[in-house]
Scaffold this motif. Sequence first.
Motif, PDB file in Angstrom:
ATOM      1  N   GLY A 192       0.811  -1.223   0.000  1.00  0.00           N
ATOM      2  CA  GLY A 192       0.000   0.000   0.000  1.00  0.00           C
ATOM      3  C   GLY A 192       0.840   1.267   0.000  1.00  0.00           C
ATOM      4  O   GLY A 192       0.324   2.368  -0.221  1.00  0.00           O
ATOM      5  N   LEU A 193       2.131   1.117   0.226  1.00  0.00           N
ATOM      6  CA  LEU A 193       3.040   2.254   0.396  1.00  0.00           C
ATOM      7  C   LEU A 193       2.901   3.382  -0.633  1.00  0.00           C
ATOM      8  O   LEU A 193       2.905   4.561  -0.271  1.00  0.00           O
ATOM      9  CB  LEU A 193       4.490   1.739   0.411  1.00  0.00           C
ATOM     10  N   PRO A 194       2.773   3.067  -1.950  1.00  0.00           N
ATOM     11  CA  PRO A 194       2.700   4.160  -2.936  1.00  0.00           C
ATOM     12  C   PRO A 194       1.387   4.944  -2.886  1.00  0.00           C
ATOM     13  O   PRO A 194       1.265   5.961  -3.576  1.00  0.00           O
ATOM     14  CB  PRO A 194       2.820   3.444  -4.290  1.00  0.00           C
ATOM     15  N   GLY A 195       0.393   4.469  -2.133  1.00  0.00           N
ATOM     16  CA  GLY A 195      -0.938   5.079  -2.198  1.00  0.00           C
ATOM     17  C   GLY A 195      -1.773   4.323  -3.228  1.00  0.00           C
ATOM     18  O   GLY A 195      -1.274   3.413  -3.906  1.00  0.00           O
ATOM     19  N   ASP A 196      -3.061   4.707  -3.356  1.00  0.00           N
ATOM     20  CA  ASP A 196      -3.947   3.828  -4.129  1.00  0.00           C
ATOM     21  C   ASP A 196      -3.751   3.875  -5.644  1.00  0.00           C
ATOM     22  O   ASP A 196      -4.394   3.120  -6.384  1.00  0.00           O
ATOM     23  CB  ASP A 196      -5.408   3.981  -3.732  1.00  0.00           C
ATOM     24  N   GLY A 197      -2.805   4.718  -6.118  1.00  0.00           N
ATOM     25  CA  GLY A 197      -2.453   4.670  -7.543  1.00  0.00           C
ATOM     26  C   GLY A 197      -1.926   3.292  -7.926  1.00  0.00           C
ATOM     27  O   GLY A 197      -2.075   2.857  -9.075  1.00  0.00           O
ATOM     28  N   CYS A 245      -6.359  -8.459  -5.814  1.00  0.00           N
ATOM     29  CA  CYS A 245      -5.069  -8.277  -5.133  1.00  0.00           C
ATOM     30  C   CYS A 245      -5.238  -8.404  -3.631  1.00  0.00           C
ATOM     31  O   CYS A 245      -6.339  -8.283  -3.091  1.00  0.00           O
ATOM     32  CB  CYS A 245      -4.458  -6.924  -5.485  1.00  0.00           C
ATOM     33  N   VAL A 246      -4.119  -8.684  -2.996  1.00  0.00           N
ATOM     34  CA  VAL A 246      -4.065  -8.790  -1.541  1.00  0.00           C
ATOM     35  C   VAL A 246      -3.065  -7.734  -1.077  1.00  0.00           C
ATOM     36  O   VAL A 246      -1.928  -7.706  -1.554  1.00  0.00           O
ATOM     37  CB  VAL A 246      -3.593 -10.202  -1.113  1.00  0.00           C
ATOM     38  N   LEU A 247      -3.505  -6.857  -0.188  1.00  0.00           N
ATOM     39  CA  LEU A 247      -2.628  -5.786   0.295  1.00  0.00           C
ATOM     40  C   LEU A 247      -1.739  -6.306   1.419  1.00  0.00           C
ATOM     41  O   LEU A 247      -2.240  -6.883   2.390  1.00  0.00           O
ATOM     42  CB  LEU A 247      -3.496  -4.663   0.860  1.00  0.00           C
ATOM     43  N   VAL A 248      -0.430  -6.113   1.274  1.00  0.00           N
ATOM     44  CA  VAL A 248       0.499  -6.514   2.341  1.00  0.00           C
ATOM     45  C   VAL A 248       0.494  -5.379   3.361  1.00  0.00           C
ATOM     46  O   VAL A 248       1.082  -4.321   3.127  1.00  0.00           O
ATOM     47  CB  VAL A 248       1.933  -6.719   1.794  1.00  0.00           C
ATOM     48  N   SER A 249      -0.207  -5.589   4.472  1.00  0.00           N
ATOM     49  CA  SER A 249      -0.341  -4.470   5.412  1.00  0.00           C
ATOM     50  C   SER A 249       0.610  -4.596   6.593  1.00  0.00           C
ATOM     51  O   SER A 249       0.886  -3.605   7.268  1.00  0.00           O
ATOM     52  CB  SER A 249      -1.784  -4.337   5.899  1.00  0.00           C
ATOM     53  N   SER A 309      -6.151  -0.705   5.593  1.00  0.00           N
ATOM     54  CA  SER A 309      -7.559  -1.114   5.722  1.00  0.00           C
ATOM     55  C   SER A 309      -8.458  -0.123   5.003  1.00  0.00           C
ATOM     56  O   SER A 309      -9.382  -0.507   4.276  1.00  0.00           O
ATOM     57  CB  SER A 309      -8.002  -1.178   7.188  1.00  0.00           C
ATOM     58  N   LYS A 310      -8.159   1.159   5.185  1.00  0.00           N
ATOM     59  CA  LYS A 310      -8.984   2.192   4.522  1.00  0.00           C
ATOM     60  C   LYS A 310      -8.852   2.078   3.004  1.00  0.00           C
ATOM     61  O   LYS A 310      -9.834   2.193   2.268  1.00  0.00           O
ATOM     62  CB  LYS A 310      -8.540   3.592   4.973  1.00  0.00           C
ATOM     63  N   MET A 311      -7.626   1.825   2.545  1.00  0.00           N
ATOM     64  CA  MET A 311      -7.406   1.689   1.100  1.00  0.00           C
ATOM     65  C   MET A 311      -8.236   0.519   0.549  1.00  0.00           C
ATOM     66  O   MET A 311      -8.869   0.618  -0.503  1.00  0.00           O
ATOM     67  CB  MET A 311      -5.912   1.458   0.837  1.00  0.00           C
ATOM     68  N   ASN A 370     -11.881   1.291   0.131  1.00  0.00           N
ATOM     69  CA  ASN A 370     -12.177   2.142  -1.034  1.00  0.00           C
ATOM     70  C   ASN A 370     -12.053   1.397  -2.364  1.00  0.00           C
ATOM     71  O   ASN A 370     -12.375   1.947  -3.405  1.00  0.00           O
ATOM     72  CB  ASN A 370     -11.228   3.342  -1.050  1.00  0.00           C
ATOM     73  N   HIS A 371     -11.531   0.179  -2.319  1.00  0.00           N
ATOM     74  CA  HIS A 371     -11.291  -0.544  -3.577  1.00  0.00           C
ATOM     75  C   HIS A 371     -11.719  -2.006  -3.454  1.00  0.00           C
ATOM     76  O   HIS A 371     -10.986  -2.924  -3.822  1.00  0.00           O
ATOM     77  CB  HIS A 371      -9.805  -0.450  -3.965  1.00  0.00           C
ATOM     78  N   THR A 372     -12.914  -2.201  -2.954  1.00  0.00           N
ATOM     79  CA  THR A 372     -13.378  -3.581  -2.691  1.00  0.00           C
ATOM     80  C   THR A 372     -13.596  -4.377  -3.979  1.00  0.00           C
ATOM     81  O   THR A 372     -13.676  -5.593  -3.936  1.00  0.00           O
ATOM     82  CB  THR A 372     -14.692  -3.577  -1.885  1.00  0.00           C
ATOM     83  N   TYR A 373     -13.691  -3.677  -5.126  1.00  0.00           N
ATOM     84  CA  TYR A 373     -13.870  -4.376  -6.406  1.00  0.00           C
ATOM     85  C   TYR A 373     -12.594  -5.099  -6.803  1.00  0.00           C
ATOM     86  O   TYR A 373     -12.594  -5.942  -7.687  1.00  0.00           O
ATOM     87  CB  TYR A 373     -14.258  -3.374  -7.508  1.00  0.00           C
ATOM     88  N   PHE A 374     -11.453  -4.787  -6.142  1.00  0.00           N
ATOM     89  CA  PHE A 374     -10.183  -5.425  -6.516  1.00  0.00           C
ATOM     90  C   PHE A 374      -9.488  -6.100  -5.333  1.00  0.00           C
ATOM     91  O   PHE A 374      -8.878  -7.163  -5.477  1.00  0.00           O
ATOM     92  CB  PHE A 374      -9.250  -4.391  -7.156  1.00  0.00           C
ATOM     93  N   VAL A 375      -9.583  -5.495  -4.147  1.00  0.00           N
ATOM     94  CA  VAL A 375      -8.844  -6.020  -2.985  1.00  0.00           C
ATOM     95  C   VAL A 375      -9.641  -7.150  -2.334  1.00  0.00           C
ATOM     96  O   VAL A 375     -10.797  -6.963  -1.955  1.00  0.00           O
ATOM     97  CB  VAL A 375      -8.592  -4.896  -1.952  1.00  0.00           C
ATOM     98  N   VAL A 376      -9.012  -8.321  -2.187  1.00  0.00           N
ATOM     99  CA  VAL A 376      -9.718  -9.448  -1.545  1.00  0.00           C
ATOM    100  C   VAL A 376      -9.346  -9.579  -0.070  1.00  0.00           C
ATOM    101  O   VAL A 376     -10.016 -10.288   0.676  1.00  0.00           O
ATOM    102  CB  VAL A 376      -9.502 -10.788  -2.282  1.00  0.00           C
TER     103      VAL A 376
END
Length: 260
Positions: free
Chosen positions: A124-129, A145-149, A167-169, A172-178
């Motif tokens: 998530g480091l770069p931001g949601d771009g 995708c799976v975010l390494v938090s 978590s917030k990211m 905002n992107h539930t169509y992609f983040v599982v």
Amino acid sequence: MDRKNCSFESRITTTNHPLTRKLFEIMANKKTNLCVAADVTTTEELVSLADKVGPHICLLKTHIDILTNFSQDTIDKLRDLAAKHNFLLFEDRKFGDIGSTVANQYSGGAYKIVEWADLVTVHGLPGDGVIKGLVSAINGRTRGCVLVSQMSSSGALTSEEYVENCSKMAENHTYFVVGFVSQSSKSGDPRFILFTPGVRLGKTGDGLGQQYVTPRSAILERGADIIIVGRGITQASDPVAAAKEYREEAFDAYQERIKH
Ligand code: BMP
């Protein structure tokens, strides 16, 4: 509805993400919440391992760039095995750059990851771009995708605040983040799957910063839904017996958790 008290079946309807739904279905039907980290260095070893542990896993996690002899044949065989044994392919690429760059890394280069990996890991480091960049490369495919938090390694810089922001990211992107690769989760959101690496029986570390907990601890104390196990299985004298053992420990712990 708190994620940790819910069965995988009951979580299927909480999300519209086709791969989250598929993964819950596989886990419930196959009765496994084990992901094998297939960190081997040749196509032959990878394909042989995937075929042997296939009946026991819901996901096969790869580091495709550590293979010395990657080719299209590697992917053809992995996809055949994924269909044969009903598991998903999860490339641990840990994308962590600006959107435009990750779009190229995802779709191009030698590995063309978007063409074969159902799921990929992302920092998530770069931001949601970073998420928007990956999504721009999907081209109608069903991908996630799976975010390494939070990382399992000692001294990891993933602070509580960072975990919160991931978590917030995701929200905002539930169509992609599982879900999340993490060591713990305060989130009770049933849509997100918690994947936990750093799991091994009989060892607490690897001398290079990796830190291990047992499958029971990962699931009952840290709230993991899926455990990710690499060397505990790949370096066992009998990898299939080891996969069965981790699978049983993990699924029993999950069943114990949802009873409470
Ligand atoms: P092992 O069980 O052999 O230590 O392997 C763990 C696997 O999980 C490796 O593929 C590693 O890249 C990955 N991983 C990890 O260990 N910790 C993290 O925080 C995130 C990971 O993806």
